[in-house]
Write a protein that holds these residues in place. Structure first.
Motif, PDB file in Angstrom:
ATOM      1  N   HIS A   1      50.319 -22.793 111.104  1.00 20.19           N
ATOM      2  CA  HIS A   1      49.693 -23.185 109.844  1.00 20.19           C
ATOM      3  C   HIS A   1      48.838 -22.041 109.275  1.00 20.19           C
ATOM      4  O   HIS A   1      48.787 -21.836 108.057  1.00 20.19           O
ATOM      5  N   THR A   2      48.183 -21.302 110.169  1.00 18.58           N
ATOM      6  CA  THR A   2      47.374 -20.159 109.733  1.00 18.58           C
ATOM      7  C   THR A   2      48.250 -19.091 109.092  1.00 18.58           C
ATOM      8  O   THR A   2      47.898 -18.523 108.045  1.00 18.58           O
ATOM      9  N   ILE A   3      49.405 -18.813 109.712  1.00 17.74           N
ATOM     10  CA  ILE A   3      50.328 -17.817 109.155  1.00 17.74           C
ATOM     11  C   ILE A   3      50.856 -18.277 107.795  1.00 17.74           C
ATOM     12  O   ILE A   3      50.986 -17.475 106.858  1.00 17.74           O
TER      13      ILE A   3
ATOM     14  N   GLU B   1      47.693 -25.428 119.770  1.00 16.52           N
ATOM     15  CA  GLU B   1      47.319 -24.060 119.424  1.00 16.52           C
ATOM     16  C   GLU B   1      48.442 -23.358 118.671  1.00 16.52           C
ATOM     17  O   GLU B   1      48.204 -22.612 117.709  1.00 16.52           O
TER      18      GLU B   1
ATOM     19  N   ASN C   1      49.252 -20.183 105.662  1.00 19.03           N
ATOM     20  CA  ASN C   1      48.149 -20.026 104.702  1.00 19.03           C
ATOM     21  C   ASN C   1      47.931 -18.564 104.325  1.00 19.03           C
ATOM     22  O   ASN C   1      47.657 -18.242 103.149  1.00 19.03           O
ATOM     23  N   ILE C   2      48.046 -17.681 105.319  1.00 19.54           N
ATOM     24  CA  ILE C   2      47.922 -16.248 105.035  1.00 19.54           C
ATOM     25  C   ILE C   2      49.014 -15.813 104.062  1.00 19.54           C
ATOM     26  O   ILE C   2      48.767 -15.073 103.099  1.00 19.54           O
TER      27      ILE C   2
ATOM     28  N   GLU D   1      45.097  -9.929 110.014  1.00 19.81           N
ATOM     29  CA  GLU D   1      44.590 -11.151 109.414  1.00 19.81           C
ATOM     30  C   GLU D   1      44.489 -12.267 110.453  1.00 19.81           C
ATOM     31  O   GLU D   1      43.498 -13.010 110.495  1.00 19.81           O
ATOM     32  N   CYS D   2      45.503 -12.380 111.294  1.00 17.77           N
ATOM     33  CA  CYS D   2      45.449 -13.386 112.366  1.00 17.77           C
ATOM     34  C   CYS D   2      44.304 -13.092 113.319  1.00 17.77           C
ATOM     35  O   CYS D   2      43.583 -14.010 113.752  1.00 17.77           O
TER      36      CYS D   2
ATOM     37  N   LEU E   1      41.080 -14.225 112.032  1.00 18.18           N
ATOM     38  CA  LEU E   1      40.939 -15.676 112.041  1.00 18.18           C
ATOM     39  C   LEU E   1      40.990 -16.272 113.457  1.00 18.18           C
ATOM     40  O   LEU E   1      41.035 -17.486 113.625  1.00 18.18           O
TER      41      LEU E   1
ATOM     42  N   PHE F   1      43.260 -15.330 116.193  1.00 16.61           N
ATOM     43  CA  PHE F   1      44.540 -15.420 116.902  1.00 16.61           C
ATOM     44  C   PHE F   1      45.029 -14.011 117.236  1.00 16.61           C
ATOM     45  O   PHE F   1      45.117 -13.151 116.362  1.00 16.61           O
TER      46      PHE F   1
ATOM     47  N   LYS G   1      48.585 -24.673 115.163  1.00 17.46           N
ATOM     48  CA  LYS G   1      47.468 -24.138 114.380  1.00 17.46           C
ATOM     49  C   LYS G   1      47.748 -22.697 113.970  1.00 17.46           C
ATOM     50  O   LYS G   1      47.456 -22.289 112.832  1.00 17.46           O
ATOM     51  N   LEU G   2      48.332 -21.905 114.881  1.00 15.88           N
ATOM     52  CA  LEU G   2      48.706 -20.537 114.548  1.00 15.88           C
ATOM     53  C   LEU G   2      49.737 -20.523 113.424  1.00 15.88           C
ATOM     54  O   LEU G   2      49.618 -19.758 112.457  1.00 15.88           O
TER      55      LEU G   2
END
Length: 378
Positions: A367-369, A361, A371-372, A310-311, A314, A316, A364-365
């Motif tokens: 926050h992405t995790i 960065e 959200n996932i 998933e990362c 997106l 990463f 942002k990673l």
């Protein structure tokens, strides 16, 4: 794509790349050839050996260049076992060692050696008490990594060394993740041998080295070999060795500054995961027992490989542990060493930082995790 897998490999340093090209085109002679072209290469090779010996605080006579960490681990273990300090065929290691260590030891088991594999404590350390209890009269070798590649814990090398000296046991240390990230001078005087690999500190792939104490009268694994004082076969990779030396000088010179940066990046990443802290586990230790540039973590109920994919989708690049174990269905060796098996063991993921990693960065990673995770848990 934002890269967060520096524990697996690093991009080639630009200065190292430049010197690699120059060596490959201008100093192409075989360092074993007796003519002047070969002599130039031989001189460069020995200059690199001198430089590495100074950087690592070792005697140049015991320093050998190889194709990388895996070959170095194999050659070191085989060399030490040809010159044991006493009789016996018992070896102690940890469950979490690199696959090159376990592969070598599996072959030795087929040849009559007995191997004891120690687990980690809950914080990812080898227990000195458990290690001492595992030592027998016939124990001839202990091989323990310096820095764990998956969770970044730094093992108690000095304490292990004292035990080895007390019981007349050789001590090999896989230093592949440690070189340039912690003070090598403290390590090199305490072990019988150690290995390192160029691409872990911004040098080229396919080159590395091993140090074996010169007072150990080892016998070559491959009879009749002439390269690197008989330790290994094959023409040395001079362009790679020179480029690796340049990369090592730069990395070791920036070591203190890099640790400070990594501590800030680690703090920022973990802070960004605060919204999921109730289901988050950060594996590892604190302070000097932890290399801050590696963050191993688990999110309850989410398989690490799925999170990695998933990362990746997106933008990463993270990992699920050692690249040498990628694609295997079982939990990583480190998770097994921690006693985490089955679904719990497969929840593991790893983020690792490098020179170009920025706080923004990392956040942002994180926050992405988050959200996932939230999307998955709905």
């Amino acid at each position: 794509m934002k890269y967060f897998d520096y524990a697996a490999t690093c991009p080639l340093d630009k200065d190292a790349a430049g010197i690699y090209l120059k060596m490959a085109t201008d100093f192409y002679g075989n360092s074993s050839s007796l003519h002047d072209v070969g002599g130039q290469s031989a001189q460069l090779l020995e200059n690199c050996r001198d430089t590495f010996a100074r950087l690592l605080g070792v005697e140049r006579k015991g320093l050998f260049f190889t194709s990388g960490g895996s070959e170095s681990n194999f050659l070191a273990i085989e060399a030490l076992l040809t010159a044991p300090k006493k009789g016996g065929k018992h070896i102690i290691t940890s469950i979490a060692e690199h696959s090159s260590i376990h592969g070598t030891l599996m072959r030795l088991e087929q040849n009559g050696y007995e191997v004891t594999k120690l687990p980690f404590t809950s914080s990812g350390m080898v227990s000195i008490e458990a290690l001492k209890e595992a030592i027998r009269e016939e124990t001839v070798l202990i091989t323990i990594q310096h820095t764990n590649s998956e969770i970044g814990t730094i093992q108690p090398i000095e304490a292990i060394s004292k035990l080895c000296q007390e019981y007349d046991i050789h001590f090999h240390c896989d230093f592949v993740q440690g070189l340039g990230k912690s003070d090598s001078m403290k390590l090199t005087t305490q072990v019988s041998s150690f290995s390192f690999s160029s691409h872990k500190f911004y040098g080229p792939k396919g080159v590395g080295g091993v140090y074996i104490r010169p007072n150990i009268n080892w016998t070559p694994f491959f009879p009749g070999t002439s390269h690197e004082s008989g330790l290994r076969a094959g023409t040395v990779n001079l362009p790679g060795i020179v480029a690796m030396t340049v990369a090592a000088e730069k990395t070791i010179g920036q070591m203190t500054e890099s640790r400070i940066r990594f501590l800030k990046l680690r703090e920022a990443f973990i802070q960004s995961l605060e919204p999921i802290k109730e289901i988050l586990t950060i594996h590892g230790e604190l302070g000097d027992k932890q290399f801050p540039g590696i963050v191993g973590f688990s999110i309850e109920g989410i398989e690490g490989q799925w999170l990695m994919l998933e990362c990746n989708r997106l933008g990463f690049a993270i990992s699920t542990g050692s690249a040498c174990s990628a694609g295997m269905q079982n939990p990583s060796k480190t998770m097994q060493a921690l006693g985490l098996t089955g679904k719990k063991g497969k929840e593991f993921a790893r983020v690792s930082f490098g020179r170009s990693t920025q706080v923004e960065e990392v956040e942002k990673l994180g926050h992405t995790i988050v959200n996932i995770t939230r999307a998955f848990k709905k």
